[in-house]
Design a protein around this motif. Structure first.
Motif, PDB file in Angstrom:
ATOM      1  N   VAL A   1      40.755  40.337  36.420  1.00 15.63           N
ATOM      2  CA  VAL A   1      39.651  38.825  35.779  1.00 15.63           C
ATOM      3  C   VAL A   1      39.914  39.221  33.966  1.00 15.63           C
ATOM      4  O   VAL A   1      40.135  39.705  34.041  1.00 15.63           O
ATOM      5  N   GLU A   2      39.772  38.017  34.104  1.00 15.19           N
ATOM      6  CA  GLU A   2      40.397  37.812  32.356  1.00 15.19           C
ATOM      7  C   GLU A   2      38.910  36.628  31.993  1.00 15.19           C
ATOM      8  O   GLU A   2      38.025  36.320  32.694  1.00 15.19           O
ATOM      9  N   THR A   3      38.991  36.969  30.622  1.00 13.70           N
ATOM     10  CA  THR A   3      37.958  35.938  30.505  1.00 13.70           C
ATOM     11  C   THR A   3      38.380  34.640  29.427  1.00 13.70           C
ATOM     12  O   THR A   3      39.389  35.217  28.444  1.00 13.70           O
ATOM     13  N   PRO A   4      38.516  34.211  29.859  1.00 12.51           N
ATOM     14  CA  PRO A   4      39.644  32.767  29.589  1.00 12.51           C
ATOM     15  C   PRO A   4      38.752  32.490  27.335  1.00 12.51           C
ATOM     16  O   PRO A   4      40.304  32.014  26.926  1.00 12.51           O
ATOM     17  N   ASP A   5      37.955  32.332  27.137  1.00  8.63           N
ATOM     18  CA  ASP A   5      37.681  32.367  25.766  1.00  8.63           C
ATOM     19  C   ASP A   5      36.475  32.608  25.573  1.00  8.63           C
ATOM     20  O   ASP A   5      35.422  33.922  26.578  1.00  8.63           O
TER      21      ASP A   5
ATOM     22  N   GLU B   1      36.239  35.381  34.675  1.00  7.17           N
ATOM     23  CA  GLU B   1      36.985  34.703  36.152  1.00  7.17           C
ATOM     24  C   GLU B   1      38.073  35.513  36.656  1.00  7.17           C
ATOM     25  O   GLU B   1      38.721  36.244  36.033  1.00  7.17           O
ATOM     26  N   CYS B   2      38.204  35.268  37.962  1.00  7.53           N
ATOM     27  CA  CYS B   2      39.697  35.946  38.563  1.00  7.53           C
ATOM     28  C   CYS B   2      40.003  35.795  39.315  1.00  7.53           C
ATOM     29  O   CYS B   2      39.978  34.148  40.253  1.00  7.53           O
ATOM     30  N   HIS B   3      41.712  36.099  39.283  1.00  7.24           N
ATOM     31  CA  HIS B   3      42.849  34.979  39.316  1.00  7.24           C
ATOM     32  C   HIS B   3      43.631  36.045  40.352  1.00  7.24           C
ATOM     33  O   HIS B   3      44.064  36.937  40.167  1.00  7.24           O
ATOM     34  N   VAL B   4      44.589  35.175  40.833  1.00  8.26           N
ATOM     35  CA  VAL B   4      45.779  36.509  41.680  1.00  8.26           C
ATOM     36  C   VAL B   4      47.004  36.053  40.792  1.00  8.26           C
ATOM     37  O   VAL B   4      47.503  34.564  41.031  1.00  8.26           O
TER      38      VAL B   4
ATOM     39  N   GLN C   1      37.054  45.481  58.128  1.00  7.28           N
ATOM     40  CA  GLN C   1      37.665  44.535  58.334  1.00  7.28           C
ATOM     41  C   GLN C   1      39.195  44.398  57.217  1.00  7.28           C
ATOM     42  O   GLN C   1      38.364  44.608  56.047  1.00  7.28           O
ATOM     43  N   VAL C   2      40.184  44.436  57.622  1.00 12.20           N
ATOM     44  CA  VAL C   2      41.188  44.016  57.352  1.00 12.20           C
ATOM     45  C   VAL C   2      41.492  42.997  56.484  1.00 12.20           C
ATOM     46  O   VAL C   2      41.425  41.767  56.955  1.00 12.20           O
ATOM     47  N   ILE C   3      41.700  42.589  55.055  1.00  6.23           N
ATOM     48  CA  ILE C   3      41.737  41.395  54.038  1.00  6.23           C
ATOM     49  C   ILE C   3      42.714  41.063  53.792  1.00  6.23           C
ATOM     50  O   ILE C   3      43.638  42.054  53.702  1.00  6.23           O
ATOM     51  N   SER C   4      43.495  39.893  52.820  1.00 13.15           N
ATOM     52  CA  SER C   4      44.489  39.634  52.199  1.00 13.15           C
ATOM     53  C   SER C   4      43.652  40.423  50.597  1.00 13.15           C
ATOM     54  O   SER C   4      42.573  39.598  50.548  1.00 13.15           O
ATOM     55  N   LEU C   5      44.629  39.793  50.124  1.00 13.29           N
ATOM     56  CA  LEU C   5      44.306  39.781  48.620  1.00 13.29           C
ATOM     57  C   LEU C   5      44.075  38.563  47.869  1.00 13.29           C
ATOM     58  O   LEU C   5      43.366  38.646  47.308  1.00 13.29           O
ATOM     59  N   HIS C   6      44.478  37.609  48.673  1.00  9.41           N
ATOM     60  CA  HIS C   6      44.029  36.343  48.046  1.00  9.41           C
ATOM     61  C   HIS C   6      42.649  35.609  48.543  1.00  9.41           C
ATOM     62  O   HIS C   6      41.333  34.718  48.102  1.00  9.41           O
TER      63      HIS C   6
END
Length: 329
Positions: A9-13, A19-22, A300-305
């Motif tokens: 999780v990042e703050t762009p400005d 915002e969150c990103h892999v 329930q198994v999920i992926s990181l994405h």
């Protein structure tokens, strides 16, 4: 250097929402610590969902890798008691909130936070339990320390389809208790019965008719708080035990002294932390006497994405049980 995937999780400005990103990261991008763990599985908790979506002021220092619990293998450690390849569990201690957490293929933490995986549990089972399972088991542990036993009557479990409550129902059934699942999700009745709920009921009328009502419960495990917890206090039998650890229904509590002084009802606060000695005791119970029978049904198994979508569904109350990230997917 080793690169790996991490959900961050990042703050762009300044002034804009997180915002969150892999991302592809390296060890030097992680919070400091003396132990590196290759993460095999990590749970997705409500606190993670809040953090990933910039809600609840969960994270205050960005960027941050979310994930308040994880299971995996030790890669390296300054602690000689932790050997390369040891299977371990980590949860709490600010993980995923104040310190980079488990939603990454690697984590770097303090060795003081690391719990050896108890015999009899797989890494996937440990992640399915995670902070949620620990909380559920800790609740029953303290209830039994206050004298609760299966012959005393039904145990109410609120917010029944949530991760903690689902595991609590499973543990209660395993230990011979009659769990009554309380939920507003009619479609989840079969799921809750499969976990071992003796009965499934809708959320009742919560309007108070007085400081006390007919005693129904020998105890309760409450993940909702607010008016639901107030109702439980009014409707618990003499000498009953209630454990509380959630605030999805509100942070305020309206009650009177009468459940305490006329019925001897005990209200116990449950924090998913505690000293390492207590953690070891509870995890050992989870591996044996408290071991749930339906972890595959809860998980329930999920992926990181897929994490962004799952966290949004969690905040919309559209998930059931536990979502667990398999870092190999």
């Amino acid at each position: 250097m080793t690169t790996f995937s991490a959900f961050r999780v990042e703050t762009p400005d300044a002034g804009k929402p997180p915002e969150c990103h892999v991302r592809q990261l390296q060890f030097d991008d992680l919070s400091p610590g003396d132990t590196i763990i290759k993460v095999a599985f990590a749970g997705v908790n409500y606190k993670d969902a809040l953090a990933a979506n910039g809600q609840g002021k969960i994270v205050r220092d960005y960027p941050r890798i979310t994930g308040i619990d994880l299971s995996g293998h030790v890669v390296s450690s300054a602690n000689q008691q932790l050997k390369e390849g040891d299977p371990v569990v980590v949860h709490g201690f600010g993980l995923g909130v104040e310190h980079d957490g488990g939603h990454a293929q690697y984590a770097r933490v303090s060795s003081d936070w690391v719990l050896p995986l108890p015999d009899g549990l797989s890494l996937r089972e440990a992640a399915t339990l995670g902070a949620a399972g620990y909380t559920a088991a800790l609740a029953l542990h303290w209830m039994e320390m206050c004298g609760l036993s299966p012959d005393q009557g039904e145990i109410a479990v609120t917010g029944a389809t949530g991760g903690v409550a689902s595991i609590a129902i499973d543990i209660l059934n395993h230990c011979g208790y009659q769990a009554v699942a309380i939920t507003g999700k009619h479609a989840a009745h079969d799921y809750l019965k499969k976990l071992g709920a003796a009965r499934v009921i809708a959320v009742p009328d919560l309007e108070p008719s007085g400081p006390l009502a007919s005693g129904q419960w020998a105890g309760a495990i409450d993940s909702v708080g607010g008016s639901v917890l107030s109702w439980l206090l009014r409707t618990t039998k003499p000498e009953g035990v209630i454990t509380a650890f959630g605030n999805a229904g509100g942070a305020n509590l309206s009650t009177s002294v009468f459940p305490f002084i006329l019925r001897g009802v005990k209200l116990l606060g449950i924090n998913a932390g505690g000293p390492m000695a207590l953690r070891r005791k509870i995890w050992d119970k989870l591996a044996i006497e408290y071991r749930p029978d339906h972890l595959n049904d809860i998980c329930q198994v999920i992926s990181l994405h897929s994490l962004p979508q799952v966290t949004k569904q969690m905040l919309e109350r559209k998930t059931t049980g536990r979502n667990v990230i398999d870092m190999a997917l």
